[in-house]
Design an enzyme around this catalytic site. Structure first.
Site, mmCIF file in Angstrom:
data_model
loop_
_atom_site.group_PDB
_atom_site.id
_atom_site.type_symbol
_atom_site.label_atom_id
_atom_site.label_comp_id
_atom_site.label_asym_id
_atom_site.label_seq_id
_atom_site.Cartn_x
_atom_site.Cartn_y
_atom_site.Cartn_z
ATOM 1 N N TYR A 226 1.813 1.732 13.480
ATOM 2 C CA TYR A 226 2.668 2.596 12.670
ATOM 3 C C TYR A 226 2.145 4.021 12.662
ATOM 4 C CZ TYR A 226 -0.648 1.491 8.857
ATOM 5 O OH TYR A 226 -1.775 1.309 8.098
ATOM 6 N N HIS B 101 0.812 -1.213 0.000
ATOM 7 C CA HIS B 101 0.000 0.000 0.000
ATOM 8 C C HIS B 101 0.846 1.263 0.000
ATOM 9 C CE1 HIS B 101 -2.894 -2.751 2.416
ATOM 10 N NE2 HIS B 101 -3.079 -2.905 1.123
#
Length: 184
Positions: free
Chosen positions: A132, A62
């Protein structure tokens, strides 16, 4: 903190200083000033994401295109993953190159993936929690992806001896040669 450039120097492994004893451990998982000084960057983080996945789940690859491009600082707080970054910057000397790093709850290592890279990971443990930080907000209109097993990239994903689990979206991503990339 210790910072080690990977084979693609803009992607870096971050190792925080961990203080441990019989009671457990403590470490500073993020400090903006220390991160900027250690990496030589001036990125600021605006969003934290947390995913939990079971063994064999592959998420990715992604990325987001400008003006919503994201850098990601990835760490694992439970379990283990094989984390991958693919350079998709048109004109880059490392275009199509990839780097992988095992991230575990025990190593406390983090992977800094700047804007211009596709990102994905494969869960190696029974389950894993991946956290993240991103340098830009999620913007669905700028979201893109690449096929996880694109032969032109040739990522050496670990063999878990099982069929990998991917979302419908990730099973239908384009090959890099047909994808929108940075600078195109």
């Amino acid at each position: 903190m210790k910072v080690t450039p990977t084979a693609i120097p803009d992607v870096m492994v971050i190792e925080p200083r961990v203080f441990g004893d019989a009671r457990g451990f403590f470490y500073e998982s993020f400090n903006q000033a220390a991160f900027n000084a250690a990496t030589g960057t001036a990125f600021e983080f605006v969003q934290d994401n947390h995913s939990r996945s079971s063994k064999g789940v592959l998420r990715g690859l992604h990325y987001q295109l400008p003006p919503h491009a994201q850098g990601r600082l990835v760490r694992v707080v439970r379990g283990a993953v094989w984390d991958v970054a693919v350079d998709i910057r048109k004109g880059s000397p490392t275009l199509c190159d990839w780097v992988g790093q095992e991230l575990t709850e025990f190593s406390h290592k983090q992977l800094w993936i700047p804007p211009g890279f596709a990102h994905g990971f494969l869960v190696l443990s029974e389950s894993a929690d991946v956290v993240y930080k991103t340098t830009n907000y999620y913007a669905p209109q700028s979201e893109r992806g690449l096929m996880w097993n694109d032969p032109d990239i040739g990522i050496a994903w670990p063999d878990l001896g099982m069929e990998l689990l991917l979302s419908d979206k990730d099973q239908k991503q384009p090959l890099l040669r047909n994808a929108e990339v940075f600078g195109a």
